[in-house]
Design a protein around this motif. Structure first.
Motif, PDB file in Angstrom:
ATOM      1  N   TYR A   1      30.941 -36.275  34.911  1.00  0.00           N
ATOM      2  CA  TYR A   1      30.805 -36.156  33.451  1.00  0.00           C
ATOM      3  C   TYR A   1      32.020 -35.487  32.804  1.00  0.00           C
ATOM      4  O   TYR A   1      32.223 -35.626  31.601  1.00  0.00           O
ATOM      5  N   SER A   2      32.829 -34.746  33.585  1.00  0.00           N
ATOM      6  CA  SER A   2      33.987 -34.055  33.005  1.00  0.00           C
ATOM      7  C   SER A   2      35.280 -34.829  33.201  1.00  0.00           C
ATOM      8  O   SER A   2      36.183 -34.766  32.358  1.00  0.00           O
ATOM      9  N   GLY A   3      35.407 -35.552  34.333  1.00  0.00           N
ATOM     10  CA  GLY A   3      36.640 -36.285  34.599  1.00  0.00           C
ATOM     11  C   GLY A   3      37.819 -35.404  34.943  1.00  0.00           C
ATOM     12  O   GLY A   3      38.972 -35.845  34.876  1.00  0.00           O
ATOM     13  N   LEU A   4      37.572 -34.159  35.340  1.00  0.00           N
ATOM     14  CA  LEU A   4      38.660 -33.251  35.691  1.00  0.00           C
ATOM     15  C   LEU A   4      39.292 -33.640  37.022  1.00  0.00           C
ATOM     16  O   LEU A   4      38.670 -34.304  37.856  1.00  0.00           O
ATOM     17  N   LYS A   5      40.525 -33.221  37.229  1.00  0.00           N
ATOM     18  CA  LYS A   5      41.145 -33.387  38.541  1.00  0.00           C
ATOM     19  C   LYS A   5      40.359 -32.563  39.556  1.00  0.00           C
ATOM     20  O   LYS A   5      39.909 -31.458  39.248  1.00  0.00           O
ATOM     21  N   PRO A   6      40.202 -33.061  40.786  1.00  0.00           N
ATOM     22  CA  PRO A   6      39.452 -32.298  41.799  1.00  0.00           C
ATOM     23  C   PRO A   6      40.007 -30.895  42.023  1.00  0.00           C
ATOM     24  O   PRO A   6      39.254 -29.939  42.182  1.00  0.00           O
ATOM     25  N   SER A   7      41.344 -30.772  42.011  1.00  0.00           N
ATOM     26  CA  SER A   7      41.954 -29.455  42.247  1.00  0.00           C
ATOM     27  C   SER A   7      41.640 -28.476  41.124  1.00  0.00           C
ATOM     28  O   SER A   7      41.577 -27.262  41.346  1.00  0.00           O
TER      29      SER A   7
ATOM     30  N   GLU B   1      41.539 -25.447  26.184  1.00  0.00           N
ATOM     31  CA  GLU B   1      40.116 -25.263  25.863  1.00  0.00           C
ATOM     32  C   GLU B   1      39.413 -26.596  26.107  1.00  0.00           C
ATOM     33  O   GLU B   1      39.523 -27.528  25.312  1.00  0.00           O
ATOM     34  N   PHE B   2      38.703 -26.669  27.224  1.00  0.00           N
ATOM     35  CA  PHE B   2      38.057 -27.915  27.617  1.00  0.00           C
ATOM     36  C   PHE B   2      36.652 -27.959  27.031  1.00  0.00           C
ATOM     37  O   PHE B   2      35.832 -27.076  27.293  1.00  0.00           O
ATOM     38  N   PRO B   3      36.311 -28.992  26.228  1.00  0.00           N
ATOM     39  CA  PRO B   3      34.997 -29.043  25.572  1.00  0.00           C
ATOM     40  C   PRO B   3      33.890 -29.407  26.560  1.00  0.00           C
ATOM     41  O   PRO B   3      34.086 -30.209  27.471  1.00  0.00           O
ATOM     42  N   LEU B   4      32.726 -28.815  26.381  1.00  0.00           N
ATOM     43  CA  LEU B   4      31.568 -29.078  27.225  1.00  0.00           C
ATOM     44  C   LEU B   4      30.507 -29.817  26.416  1.00  0.00           C
ATOM     45  O   LEU B   4      29.976 -29.281  25.436  1.00  0.00           O
ATOM     46  N   SER B   5      30.206 -31.024  26.820  1.00  0.00           N
ATOM     47  CA  SER B   5      29.121 -31.767  26.187  1.00  0.00           C
ATOM     48  C   SER B   5      27.785 -31.114  26.542  1.00  0.00           C
ATOM     49  O   SER B   5      27.723 -30.185  27.355  1.00  0.00           O
ATOM     50  N   ASN B   6      26.712 -31.595  25.954  1.00  0.00           N
ATOM     51  CA  ASN B   6      25.392 -31.025  26.252  1.00  0.00           C
ATOM     52  C   ASN B   6      25.064 -31.158  27.742  1.00  0.00           C
ATOM     53  O   ASN B   6      24.499 -30.240  28.346  1.00  0.00           O
ATOM     54  N   GLN B   7      25.434 -32.291  28.330  1.00  0.00           N
ATOM     55  CA  GLN B   7      25.163 -32.493  29.762  1.00  0.00           C
ATOM     56  C   GLN B   7      25.997 -31.547  30.613  1.00  0.00           C
ATOM     57  O   GLN B   7      25.498 -30.967  31.584  1.00  0.00           O
TER      58      GLN B   7
ATOM     59  N   ASN C   1      38.494 -41.212  38.235  1.00  0.00           N
ATOM     60  CA  ASN C   1      38.874 -42.568  37.852  1.00  0.00           C
ATOM     61  C   ASN C   1      37.725 -43.289  37.147  1.00  0.00           C
ATOM     62  O   ASN C   1      37.941 -44.060  36.208  1.00  0.00           O
ATOM     63  N   THR C   2      36.492 -43.039  37.624  1.00  0.00           N
ATOM     64  CA  THR C   2      35.329 -43.668  36.993  1.00  0.00           C
ATOM     65  C   THR C   2      35.149 -43.153  35.568  1.00  0.00           C
ATOM     66  O   THR C   2      34.861 -43.919  34.640  1.00  0.00           O
ATOM     67  N   TYR C   3      35.335 -41.851  35.381  1.00  0.00           N
ATOM     68  CA  TYR C   3      35.259 -41.255  34.040  1.00  0.00           C
ATOM     69  C   TYR C   3      36.297 -41.902  33.113  1.00  0.00           C
ATOM     70  O   TYR C   3      35.988 -42.282  31.978  1.00  0.00           O
TER      71      TYR C   3
ATOM     72  N   LYS D   1      45.148 -36.650  26.417  1.00  0.00           N
ATOM     73  CA  LYS D   1      46.328 -35.845  26.710  1.00  0.00           C
ATOM     74  C   LYS D   1      46.007 -34.363  26.623  1.00  0.00           C
ATOM     75  O   LYS D   1      46.470 -33.549  27.438  1.00  0.00           O
ATOM     76  N   LYS D   2      45.179 -34.001  25.666  1.00  0.00           N
ATOM     77  CA  LYS D   2      44.871 -32.587  25.450  1.00  0.00           C
ATOM     78  C   LYS D   2      43.937 -32.037  26.518  1.00  0.00           C
ATOM     79  O   LYS D   2      44.098 -30.904  26.970  1.00  0.00           O
ATOM     80  N   THR D   3      42.946 -32.848  26.950  1.00  0.00           N
ATOM     81  CA  THR D   3      41.904 -32.321  27.841  1.00  0.00           C
ATOM     82  C   THR D   3      42.023 -32.795  29.287  1.00  0.00           C
ATOM     83  O   THR D   3      41.414 -32.204  30.180  1.00  0.00           O
ATOM     84  N   HIS D   4      42.786 -33.893  29.531  1.00  0.00           N
ATOM     85  CA  HIS D   4      42.862 -34.429  30.895  1.00  0.00           C
ATOM     86  C   HIS D   4      44.288 -34.681  31.370  1.00  0.00           C
ATOM     87  O   HIS D   4      44.494 -35.110  32.503  1.00  0.00           O
ATOM     88  N   ASP D   5      45.263 -34.450  30.504  1.00  0.00           N
ATOM     89  CA  ASP D   5      46.671 -34.606  30.859  1.00  0.00           C
ATOM     90  C   ASP D   5      46.983 -36.043  31.293  1.00  0.00           C
ATOM     91  O   ASP D   5      47.727 -36.274  32.248  1.00  0.00           O
TER      92      ASP D   5
END
Length: 402
Positions: free
Chosen positions: A252-258, A289-295, A345-347, A362-366
């Motif tokens: 749900y976040s799509g962040l890099k694993p590291s 500042e990474f936004p958090l959805s309700n999930q 990648n799925t995100y 660009k701002k939240t996932h580079d």
């Protein structure tokens, strides 16, 4: 002792015993505290299943009485701690274990008089990788066990080229092109180790298969949307609730694993619906500042709740149960090829279909997707709106809807 006194003592003991029998639930287990001494709470729903509360942990256990050689004795087993598994998972495991000890099923598997392909392959890998590092050798052995499990009853001499191609196609459909490519490379190495034992294998056909599928293999590996519902069901089968939350948070976040595994509890601000990454943790030149959805807020809250009690000294949101000073690993052995970077990648594939602007990515996932936004600065409120939109789409996909 007077009869009345004996009756009153027996009645008091009965009341005390009954008070420690309840139907165990996650909420109830989380509320139990250590009271200066260890104690147990038995489950009313399943006889022999109980919770043991000690100073350091809350453990799910079973006790079953069996008769063997005309002698009666008790068997006790520990199923896991509340930090690792939920009550429902523990109860199901307890039911299976108790049934196994009460009515053991004899092993009726016929003894094989030949060496199967996975057995031969594992031994060949151990011999050829003696000089390799232990972690690398164990990774290849896990891949052999995972990919070639359908061949566990096949003789080496009876494996033909069509079997190899069929196995590669099934892996590609089930786990994606990247996993099929890994299996094909491993297959080529194993067939070359002792080519005389595989008279019916034409390695040129396997090479042609890889060349024909090169376009698919070169694509960014992701889980097809049609498979996300099954992925969610498989995630829920993991014993550790904490790891379930981690993989769901990753999707749900799509962040890099590291970046995901290094999130610290102090960075999470649920009331503001953001994670504040300091300089160097996400970007080298500025805070994020990474936004958090309700999930995402729900997953983060549950991760904090399930981690702070068993690992109070750990700084990470997703702690490493083996070493509190090191981040955990976000890949799952049981779901090889369907956890880790594939979830990012799925995100991003979901994001492309929703036409989310480049500024947000660009701002939240580079990363950049090529969809430009007007010259209006992207606020945190805008980022949160986009994140909620993406999470709602993922919700529909994991529920089996398009």
């Amino acid at each position: 002792m007077a009869p009345n006194a004996a009756i009153s003592i027996k009645s008091a003991l009965t009341q005390l015993d009954n008070s420690m029998k309840v139907k165990l639930t996650d909420k109830l287990v989380a509320s139990y505290k250590w009271k200066g001494s260890d104690y147990i709470i038995r489950d009313i729903e399943l006889r022999g299943f109980f919770l043991s509360v000690s100073k350091s942990r809350k453990s799910f256990k079973i006790q079953v009485d069996v008769t063997k050689d005309e002698r009666r004795h008790s068997i006790r087993r520990t199923l896991g701690t509340h930090a690792e598994i939920s009550v429902e998972v523990a109860r199901n495991e307890a039911r299976r274990t108790i049934q196994h000890h009460k009515d053991p099923v004899p092993d009726k598997k016929p003894e094989r008089c030949f060496v199967s392909f996975p057995e031969w392959a594992s031994e060949a890998i151990r011999k050829t990788h003696k000089a390799s590092s232990l972690s690398h050798r164990n990774l290849i052995l896990r891949r052999v066990d995972h990919y070639f499990r359908p061949w566990e009853n096949k003789q080496l001499e009876k494996i033909v080229t069509s079997d190899a191609l069929q196995l590669l196609c099934s892996i590609k459909d089930r786990e994606g092109a990247s996993s099929a490519k890994i299996c094909a490379r491993l297959m080529g190495v194993l067939f070359q180790i002792n080519s005389e034992r595989f008279p019916n294998i034409d390695t040129a056909h396997i090479a042609k298969f890889i060349a024909a599928e090169r376009h698919d293999f070169s694509k960014e590996n992701n889980i097809p949307f049609s498979k996300l519902h099954q992925w969610r069901l498989d995630i829920e089968k993991l014993h550790s609730v904490q790891r379930q939350n981690m993989h769901l948070f990753h999707l749900y976040s799509g962040l890099k694993p590291s970046v995901l595994v290094r999130i610290q509890r102090d960075w999470v601000h649920l009331e503001e619906a953001i994670i504040r990454f300091p300089i160097g943790s996400f970007a080298n030149d500025h805070d994020v500042e990474f936004p958090l959805s309700n999930q995402l807020r729900k997953f983060a809250a549950e991760a904090y709740e399930f981690s702070v009690l068993p690992h109070p000294d750990c700084k990470y949101l997703f702690p490493n149960s083996q070493n509190k000073d090191r981040p955990t690993i976000c890949r799952e052995k049981r779901m090889m090829g369907r956890t880790g970077y594939i979830l990012r990648n799925t995100y991003l594939e979901v994001v492309k279909n929703l036409k989310v602007p480049d500024d947000f990515l660009k701002k939240t996932h580079d990363v950049r997707c090529g969809l430009k936004l007007a010259k209006v600065p992207l606020t945190l409120c805008d980022s949160l709106a986009y994140q909620n939109k993406i999470s709602l789409k993922i919700d529909r996909l994991v529920c089996g809807k398009r």
